[in-house]
Design an enzyme around this catalytic site. Sequence first.
Site, PDB file in Angstrom:
ATOM      1  CG  ASP A 106     -37.996 -11.224   7.248  1.00 41.52           C
ATOM      2  OD1 ASP A 106     -37.100 -12.086   7.372  1.00 41.52           O
ATOM      3  OD2 ASP A 106     -37.927 -10.290   6.437  1.00 41.52           O
ATOM      4  CG  HIS A 112     -32.643 -11.163   6.403  1.00 42.00           C
ATOM      5  ND1 HIS A 112     -33.056 -10.515   5.274  1.00 42.00           N
ATOM      6  CD2 HIS A 112     -33.770 -11.668   6.976  1.00 42.00           C
ATOM      7  CE1 HIS A 112     -34.375 -10.625   5.151  1.00 42.00           C
ATOM      8  NE2 HIS A 112     -34.827 -11.312   6.184  1.00 42.00           N
ATOM      9  CE1 TYR A 126     -29.697  -5.932   1.534  1.00 43.88           C
ATOM     10  CE2 TYR A 126     -30.348  -5.428  -0.715  1.00 43.88           C
ATOM     11  CZ  TYR A 126     -30.681  -5.749   0.589  1.00 43.88           C
ATOM     12  OH  TYR A 126     -32.001  -5.911   0.933  1.00 43.88           O
ATOM     13  CE  LYS A 144     -26.238  -8.768   4.332  1.00 45.68           C
ATOM     14  NZ  LYS A 144     -27.617  -8.985   4.824  1.00 45.68           N
TER      15      LYS A 144
END
Length: 188
Positions: A168, A63, A132, A72
Amino acid sequence: MKVTALAIPEVKLVEPAVFGDARGYFIETFHAPRYREQGIPVVGSFVQDNVSKSRKGVLRGLHLQHPHQQGKLVRCAQGEVFDVAVDVRHGSPNFGRWVGAHLSSENHHQLWVPPGFAHGFVVLSETALFSYKCSEVYHPESEFAVRWNDPAVGIEWPLEDVTLSEKDTNAPLLADIPVERLPPYEAA
């Protein structure tokens, strides 16, 4: 704390200091001045924290957002994952290359995934709690994915039998994503 640049130098493996005794352990998972000193550029400007819980074999990714790119700082608070960053910056000398690291509640490692990189992970333990810290808030209209098993990228996932979301599963190959959709490479 030890910070190591991986094969794509913008991606960094962070090994926090662990202070343990008979009671357990203590880890500082984020300290803006220390992370900034170690070359993680957006620390101090994280704007969103996320946590996901997944079972063994769940693969989340690859992603990214563009525009509204996210850096991140990720870690596995419980369990173990294999975490991956793929350089998808158009014009980058590392375009299409990937790096990965095992993150677990045992090794306490973190991975810095800079803006312009697609990110994903697969759960290796029975379950995993994944954390995250994001440098940009989630913008659903700018999020997209790259296929997790794109042969041109060639990620060596440690599991073949994975569980994916529909998004996905149906993600395009990197070569099929229009150039204008990809983040641009900006040399430092």
